[in-house]
Design an enzyme around this catalytic site. Structure first.
Site, PDB file in Angstrom:
ATOM      1  N   GLY A   1       2.055  -3.289  -1.816  1.00 33.66           N
ATOM      2  CA  GLY A   1       2.661  -2.010  -2.163  1.00 33.66           C
ATOM      3  C   GLY A   1       2.852  -1.804  -3.651  1.00 33.66           C
ATOM      4  O   GLY A   1       3.798  -1.131  -4.067  1.00 33.66           O
TER       5      GLY A   1
ATOM      6  N   SER B   1      -2.485  -7.648  -1.618  1.00 29.30           N
ATOM      7  CA  SER B   1      -2.274  -6.779  -2.770  1.00 29.30           C
ATOM      8  C   SER B   1      -1.157  -7.325  -3.647  1.00 29.30           C
ATOM      9  O   SER B   1      -1.265  -8.431  -4.173  1.00 29.30           O
ATOM     10  CB  SER B   1      -1.992  -5.350  -2.287  1.00 29.30           C
TER      11      SER B   1
END
Length: 532
Positions: A134, A224
């Site tokens: 995120g 991520s």
């Protein structure tokens, strides 16, 4: 990370005894997996503890209250976070793309635990500590129902304790300024989300044996920003890692000071106040108002900071010491990427000239690096969007090469030079995803950042075809072997080869040459600040 749950699952109550920490009441899913969610690993980072390092659970703390087990059946709420992107990513949108509506809770230092229902093997289960993605700005281990790893643990073969860790994001996790540094006993500032992760790992080391886990067989990793965090946390001190991306150099406190003052101004906090008064006022601002104002300031992305404590020097990313430590500890790593990383990274930015390009790049990088790469890069690689303009193309290439591709090659080179054997360094590229993924993704995105998640989620209930499911099962075997500390044979025979989940033959697994290796090594010189 996991899979949408089957409507045929059964649900029963179960309990876990953590000794001095008391008992948890959880859920037995389909007789196969026990789940305990919203379990604290630190005290609430609220009030005077906002913008400070986390406080571990104190001696004598118990999950049980008045003889009753803690309710670990219901998921907790996300860390307060801004509406960082309009993209229909799972953290912010329902399956139909509409915006999610949910409250937040600043008391967010919680973890969600899944574990096989059967007795542990001799020595205990391996443990996978997962860090959500995120951008470090959004995300949470609880808010996406597709994150449940029941099938991943069972049918997918992981057969481990799976722990998804919550940590602070955006300003609450990464605000840094001179005022915070001045009040810190050891000079550490910012990086609070990373300190959260450290405390969570310490909880795992101290208490996982009570759940049948082996504290000596912990794998740390994520997707991520979770993969970035994996290397960052490892650079401080940690155990083992599984990663899909590598970070760039943090900013300095001097560079983030103006961002702090922008936020104060947006919150109508006078800049004329003293340092302690500024901090007192911003700590009193309701979290909802704080996060709402974040997207109104010019520098709205809050990232890691070079503080001299968590990040002890400026050369840690490329001086080879991290690789040497991995060699010393006989550690292994998985590093991966998708084929078209750039299309997601550039989405949401409007760049029409060099000035707007610089401002967009500066959301990710320090002023110095932003200046350097603004000159260094030029569009040179194929793009899945034939109508992409040159500035947007350049932005996507700068960010994706700088955030993912170049640092991962640099890290692999450092591992090679440190004497880490090739069979301990596993690099992959995902260039194919099942058809059910492409139905929900714009064609102009290609196979972009995080689109590999249903594969690593082992999302078999989404309806992959027979060949697709076979390919997913074959691909996930390496994942399961790695998590369980078994031998992994990626099939690569040189450092410049990579394992590819390829679109050839309607989906296949191949070993290919990394054609970008040399170019990306030059890029890493710029990102790491080593160019002359």
């Amino acid at each position: 990370m996991g899979n949408v749950l089957s409507p045929k699952y059964t649900y029963e109550e179960c309990t876990a005894d953590l000794g001095e920490l008391g008992e948890l009441k959880g859920t037995l899913i389909d007789g196969r997996v026990k789940r305990y969610v919203n379990v604290p690993y630190a005290l609430p980072p609220t009030g005077v503890h906002r913008f400070k390092r986390p406080i571990p659970l104190p001696e004598g703390y118990s999950y049980s209250k008045d003889g009753e087990s803690r309710n670990a059946v219901d998921f907790g709420l996300p860390c307060p976070q801004p509406t960082y992107t309009s993209l229909p990513v799972s953290e912010l949108a329902e399956d139909d793309g509409t915006a999610k509506q949910y409250p937040y809770d600043e008391d967010c230092l919680k973890m969600n635990i899944w574990m096989p229902s059967g007795p542990p093997p001799p020595g205990g289960y391996s443990v996978y500590a997962y860090l959500h993605g995120g951008w470090l700005q959004i995300g949470d281990p609880s808010i996406d129902p597709k994150m449940d790893p029941t099938e991943l643990i069972t049918t997918g073969g992981l057969n481990c304790i799976f722990i998804s860790l919550g940590y602070r994001v955006s300003a609450l996790g990464f605000l840094a300024c001179k005022e915070l540094r001045d009040e810190s006993p050891d000079g550490s500032v910012g990086n609070y989300g990373l300190w959260d992760q450290r405390v969570a790992l310490e909880w795992i080391h101290d208490h996982i044996a009570s759940l049948g886990g082996n504290p000596q067989k912990v794998v740390l990793g994520g997707r991520s920003a979770g993969a970035y965090s994996t290397q960052w946390v490892f650079s401080y001190r940690t155990i083992a890692e599984y990663a899909r991306a590598i970070p760039c150099l943090p900013k300095t406190v001097e560079e983030t000071q103006s961002q702090f003052e922008q936020l104060l101004t947006a919150l109508d906090i006078p800049l004329s106040l003293s340092g302690p008064e500024r901090l007192s006022r911003i700590r009193a601002v309701p979290a909802e108002l704080l996060t709402r104002k974040i997207m109104t300031i010019e520098q709205y992305t809050f990232r890691t900071v070079q503080d001299g404590v968590f990040f002890r020097n400026k050369t840690w990313l490329y001086d080879g010491k991290l690789a040497q430590e991995m060699k010393k500890r006989d550690m292994a790593v998985i590093i991966g990427e998708v084929q078209d990383e750039e299309t997601l990274y550039r989405d949401g930015f409007k760049v029409t000239d060099e000035i707007s390009l610089y401002k967009a790049v500066n959301q990710y990088y320090s002023n110095l690096v932003a200046n350097l790469i603004g000159v260094f890069f030029s569009p040179c690689s194929p793009d899945p969007n034939p109508d992409i303009d040159s500035y947007t193309k350049t932005l996507g290439d700068i960010i994706s090469d700088g955030q993912v591709r170049a640092p991962s090659r640099s890290f692999a080179r450092q591992l090679r030079d440190a004497g880490v054997p090739l069979d301990s360094v596993h690099r992959y590229i995902v260039a194919w995803v099942p058809d059910f993924v492409m139905k929900f993704a714009p064609p102009k995105f290609g196979v972009t950042h995080a689109m590999d998640r249903p594969i690593h989620n082992f999302s078999i209930f989404h309806g992959p075809g027979t060949h697709e499911e076979e390919l997913m099962r074959e691909w996930i075997k390496d994942y399961a072997n790695f998590i369980n500390w078994r031998s992994v044979n990626f099939g690569t025979t040189s450092w410049t080869q990579v394992k590819v989940l390829s679109p050839k033959d309607n989906g296949s697994i191949r070993i290919e040459d990394d054609l970008k290796w040399d170019y990306l090594e030059k890029v890493s010189n710029v990102i790491e600040g080593r160019s002359g």
